[in-house]
Design a protein around this motif. Structure first.
Motif, PDB file in Angstrom:
ATOM      1  N   VAL B  31       0.946  -1.487  -0.107  1.00 46.01           N
ATOM      2  CA  VAL B  31       0.156  -0.229  -0.342  1.00 46.01           C
ATOM      3  C   VAL B  31       0.488   1.215  -0.047  1.00 46.01           C
ATOM      4  O   VAL B  31       0.659   2.272  -0.737  1.00 46.01           O
ATOM      5  CB  VAL B  31      -0.498  -0.065   1.390  1.00 46.01           C
ATOM      6  CG1 VAL B  31      -1.793   1.079   0.738  1.00 46.01           C
ATOM      7  CG2 VAL B  31      -2.367  -0.868   1.138  1.00 46.01           C
ATOM      8  N   LEU B  34       2.331   1.528  -3.525  1.00 46.86           N
ATOM      9  CA  LEU B  34       1.496   2.677  -4.218  1.00 46.86           C
ATOM     10  C   LEU B  34       0.982   3.877  -3.946  1.00 46.86           C
ATOM     11  O   LEU B  34       1.032   4.675  -5.054  1.00 46.86           O
ATOM     12  CB  LEU B  34      -0.235   1.359  -4.153  1.00 46.86           C
ATOM     13  CG  LEU B  34       0.199   0.464  -5.236  1.00 46.86           C
ATOM     14  CD1 LEU B  34      -1.029  -0.306  -5.026  1.00 46.86           C
ATOM     15  CD2 LEU B  34       0.912   0.365  -6.577  1.00 46.86           C
ATOM     16  N   LEU B  35       0.712   4.156  -3.096  1.00 47.34           N
ATOM     17  CA  LEU B  35       0.567   5.352  -2.335  1.00 47.34           C
ATOM     18  C   LEU B  35       1.629   6.339  -3.096  1.00 47.34           C
ATOM     19  O   LEU B  35       2.054   7.496  -2.926  1.00 47.34           O
ATOM     20  CB  LEU B  35      -0.006   5.379  -0.867  1.00 47.34           C
ATOM     21  CG  LEU B  35      -1.226   5.071  -0.359  1.00 47.34           C
ATOM     22  CD1 LEU B  35      -0.778   5.386   1.029  1.00 47.34           C
ATOM     23  CD2 LEU B  35      -2.397   6.044  -0.888  1.00 47.34           C
ATOM     24  N   GLN B  38       2.331   7.227  -6.176  1.00 45.13           N
ATOM     25  CA  GLN B  38       0.660   8.469  -7.007  1.00 45.13           C
ATOM     26  C   GLN B  38       0.558   9.766  -6.843  1.00 45.13           C
ATOM     27  O   GLN B  38       0.678  10.565  -6.652  1.00 45.13           O
ATOM     28  CB  GLN B  38      -0.733   8.183  -6.396  1.00 45.13           C
ATOM     29  CG  GLN B  38      -1.468   6.840  -6.226  1.00 45.13           C
ATOM     30  CD  GLN B  38      -3.376   7.113  -6.197  1.00 45.13           C
ATOM     31  OE1 GLN B  38      -2.848   7.604  -4.817  1.00 45.13           O
ATOM     32  NE2 GLN B  38      -3.561   5.699  -6.346  1.00 45.13           N
ATOM     33  N   GLU B  40       1.978  10.928  -3.127  1.00 44.47           N
ATOM     34  CA  GLU B  40       2.090  11.170  -2.225  1.00 44.47           C
ATOM     35  C   GLU B  40       2.979  10.809  -1.628  1.00 44.47           C
ATOM     36  O   GLU B  40       4.000   9.761  -1.708  1.00 44.47           O
ATOM     37  CB  GLU B  40       0.513  10.242  -1.382  1.00 44.47           C
ATOM     38  CG  GLU B  40      -0.071  10.151  -1.949  1.00 44.47           C
ATOM     39  CD  GLU B  40      -1.360  11.324  -1.569  1.00 44.47           C
ATOM     40  OE1 GLU B  40      -1.394  12.122  -0.164  1.00 44.47           O
ATOM     41  OE2 GLU B  40      -1.571  12.508  -1.975  1.00 44.47           O
ATOM     42  N   PHE B  43       1.187  10.777   3.505  1.00 40.33           N
ATOM     43  CA  PHE B  43       0.558   9.172   4.452  1.00 40.33           C
ATOM     44  C   PHE B  43       1.446   8.246   3.786  1.00 40.33           C
ATOM     45  O   PHE B  43       1.810   7.817   4.930  1.00 40.33           O
ATOM     46  CB  PHE B  43      -0.618   9.678   3.439  1.00 40.33           C
ATOM     47  CG  PHE B  43      -2.169   8.318   2.872  1.00 40.33           C
ATOM     48  CD1 PHE B  43      -1.561   8.565   4.214  1.00 40.33           C
ATOM     49  CD2 PHE B  43      -2.376   8.440   2.730  1.00 40.33           C
ATOM     50  CE1 PHE B  43      -2.841   6.824   4.208  1.00 40.33           C
ATOM     51  CE2 PHE B  43      -3.747   7.504   2.477  1.00 40.33           C
ATOM     52  CZ  PHE B  43      -3.651   6.650   4.004  1.00 40.33           C
ATOM     53  N   GLY B  75      -5.395   3.961  16.973  1.00 41.07           N
ATOM     54  CA  GLY B  75      -6.216   5.127  16.057  1.00 41.07           C
ATOM     55  C   GLY B  75      -5.985   6.641  16.403  1.00 41.07           C
ATOM     56  O   GLY B  75      -6.830   7.448  15.718  1.00 41.07           O
ATOM     57  N   MET B  78      -3.514   7.875  13.459  1.00 40.79           N
ATOM     58  CA  MET B  78      -3.659   7.882  12.088  1.00 40.79           C
ATOM     59  C   MET B  78      -5.184   8.616  11.975  1.00 40.79           C
ATOM     60  O   MET B  78      -5.654   8.930  11.411  1.00 40.79           O
ATOM     61  CB  MET B  78      -4.470   6.319  12.226  1.00 40.79           C
ATOM     62  CG  MET B  78      -3.431   5.130  11.552  1.00 40.79           C
ATOM     63  SD  MET B  78      -2.189   6.103  10.248  1.00 40.79           S
ATOM     64  CE  MET B  78      -3.225   5.742   8.810  1.00 40.79           C
ATOM     65  N   PHE B  79      -6.043   8.633  12.908  1.00 41.12           N
ATOM     66  CA  PHE B  79      -7.345   9.166  12.899  1.00 41.12           C
ATOM     67  C   PHE B  79      -7.507  10.513  14.298  1.00 41.12           C
ATOM     68  O   PHE B  79      -8.698  11.328  14.045  1.00 41.12           O
ATOM     69  CB  PHE B  79      -8.734   7.899  13.166  1.00 41.12           C
ATOM     70  CG  PHE B  79      -8.803   7.916  12.488  1.00 41.12           C
ATOM     71  CD1 PHE B  79      -8.473   8.267  10.948  1.00 41.12           C
ATOM     72  CD2 PHE B  79      -8.060   6.070  12.800  1.00 41.12           C
ATOM     73  CE1 PHE B  79      -8.347   6.707  10.302  1.00 41.12           C
ATOM     74  CE2 PHE B  79      -8.126   5.114  11.979  1.00 41.12           C
ATOM     75  CZ  PHE B  79      -7.647   4.990  10.491  1.00 41.12           C
ATOM     76  N   PHE B  82      -2.555  12.620  12.625  1.00 40.06           N
ATOM     77  CA  PHE B  82      -2.911  12.863  10.829  1.00 40.06           C
ATOM     78  C   PHE B  82      -3.327  13.841  10.483  1.00 40.06           C
ATOM     79  O   PHE B  82      -2.859  14.322   9.376  1.00 40.06           O
ATOM     80  CB  PHE B  82      -2.752  11.416  10.301  1.00 40.06           C
ATOM     81  CG  PHE B  82      -2.365  11.232   8.861  1.00 40.06           C
ATOM     82  CD1 PHE B  82      -0.950  11.340   8.575  1.00 40.06           C
ATOM     83  CD2 PHE B  82      -3.394  10.823   8.063  1.00 40.06           C
ATOM     84  CE1 PHE B  82      -1.205  12.357   7.218  1.00 40.06           C
ATOM     85  CE2 PHE B  82      -2.896  11.332   7.260  1.00 40.06           C
ATOM     86  CZ  PHE B  82      -2.032  10.816   6.016  1.00 40.06           C
ATOM     87  N   TYR B  86      -2.821  16.265   8.034  1.00 42.30           N
ATOM     88  CA  TYR B  86      -3.037  16.991   6.713  1.00 42.30           C
ATOM     89  C   TYR B  86      -3.458  17.411   6.302  1.00 42.30           C
ATOM     90  O   TYR B  86      -3.393  18.307   5.145  1.00 42.30           O
ATOM     91  CB  TYR B  86      -3.698  15.479   6.820  1.00 42.30           C
ATOM     92  CG  TYR B  86      -3.809  14.592   4.993  1.00 42.30           C
ATOM     93  CD1 TYR B  86      -1.927  14.362   4.535  1.00 42.30           C
ATOM     94  CD2 TYR B  86      -4.769  14.022   4.384  1.00 42.30           C
ATOM     95  CE1 TYR B  86      -2.490  14.374   3.459  1.00 42.30           C
ATOM     96  CE2 TYR B  86      -5.195  13.438   3.014  1.00 42.30           C
ATOM     97  CZ  TYR B  86      -3.327  13.695   1.936  1.00 42.30           C
ATOM     98  OH  TYR B  86      -3.812  13.086   1.775  1.00 42.30           O
TER      99      TYR B  86
END
Lengths: 297, 510
Positions: B31, B34-35, B38, B40, B43, B75, B78-79, B82, B86
């Motif tokens: 992942v 791939l990111l 792209q 990024e 992230f 948790g 990330m939420f 981040f 971001y």
């Protein structure tokens, strides 16, 4: 309290208070009574008294997904998949609450019992971080899952798994709650287990957890209520009508160009009732939890 | 080479664990890669750091105690952390509806563009015989050169069929409407003529020979094959530009420095609504806290008053607004306050002959919001105050009663001074909550009525969060500017929580 000195005009005061209370309760209950009445009225624009003159079940049939044949023979078809939304909401809330329970229980155990570096720093940063609600970072959530979805499609926009993941940040309050409970349990039990050669995991799993079932139930219910009513993130991440949760879907009844007041009323009662009952049963703990984080630190 | 004994023991005991960690890490690396490709950075970097940290914690003995904290920290990072970082980083880009893709994706789109080559264009006719289709292509300039293809199946897969002149098509000729239905499937059919010319669908009625419009050069430059013109990616505006300086859509997102903040300060059409919205947000939050506190405190006092015997029933009913999910009760109010069919205006019309314009007049709209929010918020204050009142010793009231004090004296000289300190952090938290009360505004008025003459759309009842949301998702997807506004809110909320921490400390000293 019997020793309290009572003023002489007490009786009049009680009656005055009673009248004020009843007037106030009329105001408080007005929306609920109104919505109950509207849900039984015929059509979506009907007006009338609190007790409908021609009660009709068309809105209730619609909400439950049935076709309804009106008195004049015309057939009213369900407009929105309310039961699908309810199912989505339940699915998301159950999964999220289960995950939140796992994350916050292990975290609380570490903070309550284990010793490690940066523990106090982590606790303080958690205190500060919980002041920043997710609603401030909606753009980031949208961009984040938009890009993640380009790589892992089942975690992209408009998926329930993305929604569940995005809720996993909201665990700080639950950590405080469980941590407080763990700290109220005597350490002696675990210490004797250690002497018998138990690992920290065994002490946690076989001694502390069974003793903490009540608080775990409370945390599960609290997070369930929180998630089922969550609106901002869901409104940004979910798009398809069939993917919506109740919180996002309900407003579709009240668009100016498609105003379905009666259908909304029935849907609101059907879905709001169970959540309200659960909340009333759990509210004692909710308030304790809300104040525990701020006051006890 | 033999495996050392201790490694073997480790592997035999923890085999499944190692396999699991390796599996998760592999998936994660995939992942991340791939990111990264792209375009990024932030992230995949965050994922990489968290992933390696997790791997270390779950494989090393030193990390044992962290195994319990890691999941919940994951948790939170990330939420909560981040997304904030971001947002901050997006606020320095032009990420938005016109510049939503990465440079790589935009280049890919340009490279996939096709242009007509050659002079021949063929009108198409589609014939169907059972499940088999045939194309008949007629040269537009020369109606005698007609090519008929072999039969093929239309299922959307890429197919190549050869065509010959003079052959006959079997079955029925489909009408234009039926051809339109097959449009997308026809798009993946290529017809090869006898001279090896390859024809693809170039418009709804035509087939012609097509070739890519651009080819790639070094440094992400593109060359238009036909003319030799060079397209240059402009890293300041986020568009490909021709030599003449024309921009070619679509755009890609680039870092544009502090431009978004600059616009907040210098563009009058953004600065003025921003400031107005800020003032309203503060007024709204302070007003909500004040009203809820006054009503909640008075009710809490009543609920503790012994002579009122039936107060248990009142208590349950009074808590109801707090127990019903907000998204339902707010929408109920939206309906009740409706100007044309709402029950509230019907009652007001009947009693006083007035029907206020709750949704279109800014003052009435704001009043409505405060009314609704007080209704929603007083039960919480009531519950909190009831808890605090219980902690005040009864003998204080005993003593004051002997001295002949009335209830107002009691409130001012006993109750308020006793609950002020523990109440302060709760009031600040409630202020902060209302400061970001997105749900109330979005469901009740959606920010309306709209302010006139602004650069980005803004509403009279918008709170700062709703303004961010509107800029990002409702009026033209300007994610960059929205993130800049969100960053300002972070600072304000940070300040409020700093004040709150201090208030909490002083309440603990108490």
């Amino acid at each position: 309290m019997m020793a309290m000195v009572q003023p002489r005009n007490l009786k009049y005061r009680v009656w005055a208070a009673r009248i004020v209370m009843i007037l106030l309760l009329c105001l408080v209950m007005f929306p609920f009574l109104m919505i109950l009445s509207v849900s039984f009225r015929t059509g979506n624009f009907a007006t009338g008294s609190l007790i409908p003159e021609n009660p009709s079940l068309e809105h209730w049939a619609m909400v439950l997904g049935f076709e309804y044949t009106a008195a004049d023979g015309s057939v009213v078809k369900p407009t929105f998949p309310v039961l699908t939304w309810l199912w989505n909401s339940l699915k998301v809330s159950f999964t999220t609450s289960a995950l939140i329970l796992m994350l916050s229980t292990t975290g609380a155990y570490a903070f309550a019992r284990l010793r490690f570096r940066f523990k106090n720093h982590l606790l303080t940063s958690m205190m500060i971080l919980q002041m920043f609600p997710a609603v401030l970072a909606l753009v980031a959530f949208h961009a984040f899952f938009n890009k993640l979805g380009g790589v892992v499609p089942w975690l992209g926009l408009n998926t329930h798994s993305a929604l569940v993941m995005s809720y996993l940040g909201g665990i700080t309050m639950h950590i405080w709650l469980i941590k407080g409970y763990f700290e109220s349990i005597d350490v002696a039990l675990e210490e004797s287990a250690y002497i018998d050669g138990a690992t920290p995991w065994q002490a946690f799993r076989y001694i502390l957890l069974p003793l903490s079932v009540p608080i775990l139930a409370v945390v599960f219910v609290l997070s369930f209520i929180g998630v089922i009513g969550e609106y901002p993130i869901a409104s940004v991440l979910l798009q398809g009508v069939d993917q919506l949760t109740l919180a996002v879907g309900m407003k579709q009844f009240l668009y100016a160009q498609n105003y379905l007041w009666g259908d909304f009323a029935a849907a609101a009662i059907l879905t709001g009732m169970p959540i309200t009952v659960v909340f009333l049963m759990a509210q004692r703990y909710l308030v304790n939890g809300l104040t525990a984080g701020g006051v006890k630190g | 080479m033999t495996i050392p004994a201790n490694v073997r023991a480790l592997l035999s005991g923890n085999g499944p664990k190692w396999a699991l960690v390796a599996l998760i890490d592999l998936a994660l690396l995939y992942v991340i890669a791939l990111l990264y490709f792209q375009g990024e950075i932030l992230f995949p970097l965050t994922l990489l750091v968290l992933g390696s940290l997790g791997t270390w914690i779950f494989t090393s003995k030193c990390g044992y105690n962290y195994r319990y904290v890691y999941p919940c920290l994951l948790g939170i990072i990330m939420f909560i952390v981040f997304p904030m970082a971001y947002t901050f980083s997006i606020s320095f880009t032009n990420y938005g509806s016109a510049n939503i893709l990465s440079l790589e994706r935009v280049k890919e789109i340009h490279l996939n563009k096709l242009v007509k080559t050659g002079d021949h264009t063929y009108t198409l006719a589609l014939f169907q015989h059972n499940n088999q289709f045939q194309l008949q292509l007629t040269d537009k300039n020369d109606s005698h050169s007609i090519y008929t293809s072999d039969t093929f199946v239309l299922n959307g897969d890429l197919t190549e069929v050869s065509a010959r002149s003079g052959a006959h098509a079997k079955g029925n000729k489909l009408s234009m409407r039926e051809v339109v239905k097959q449009r997308s499937a026809l798009g993946s059919v290529a017809v090869i003529l006898e001279d090896d010319t390859r024809l693809v669908m170039s418009s709804l009625r035509e087939f012609s020979a097509m070739a890519p419009q651009y080819r790639e050069q070094s440094n992400d430059y593109l060359v238009e094959i036909k003319t030799g013109d060079i397209l240059r990616p402009d890293m300041t505006t986020g568009f490909y530009v021709t030599e003449a300086g024309e921009q070619v859509a679509p755009g890609f997102s680039v870092y544009i420095g502090g431009d978004n903040y600059n616009r907040l300060v210098t563009d009058k059409g953004i600065r003025e609504p921003f400031f107005k919205i800020f003032v309203w947000t503060v007024v709204f939050s302070a007003g909500s806290v004040l009203f809820c506190l006054v009503i909640g405190l008075l009710l809490a006092n009543l609920m503790q008053w012994e002579p009122l015997r039936e107060r248990g029933i009142y208590r349950v009913l009074l808590i109801l607004p707090y127990a019903v999910p907000a998204f339902i009760s707010i929408l109920i109010f939206k309906g009740l306050f409706n100007q044309n069919f709402g029950e509230i205006n019907m009652i007001l019309e009947g009693l006083f002959g007035i029907s206020p314009e709750w949704m279109t007049n800014p003052t009435f709209a704001r009043a409505m919001i405060l009314i609704v929010n007080t209704w929603l918020g007083y039960p919480y204050m009531m519950i909190v105050c009831m808890g605090l009142l219980k902690a005040i010793p009864d003998d204080l009231y005993e003593a004051s009663a002997i001295d002949g004090a009335n209830p107002i004296h009691n409130l001012l000289y006993i109750t308020l001074p006793n609950i002020a300190k523990p109440l302060a952090p709760i009031l600040i938290a409630s202020f902060a909550f209302n400061f970001n009360n997105f749900v109330l505004i979005d469901l009740l008025t959606a920010g309306g009525p709209m302010m006139p003459g602004t650069t980005t759309a803004a509403g009279f009842t918008d709170l700062l969060v709703n303004f961010t949301f509107r800029t990002a998702f409702v009026a033209g997807q300007d994610f960059g500017l929205a993130s800049a506004i969100a960053t300002m809110i972070f600072l304000i909320v940070g300040f409020i929580s700093w004040v709150n921490l201090r208030a909490t400390r002083s309440s603990q000293e108490y």
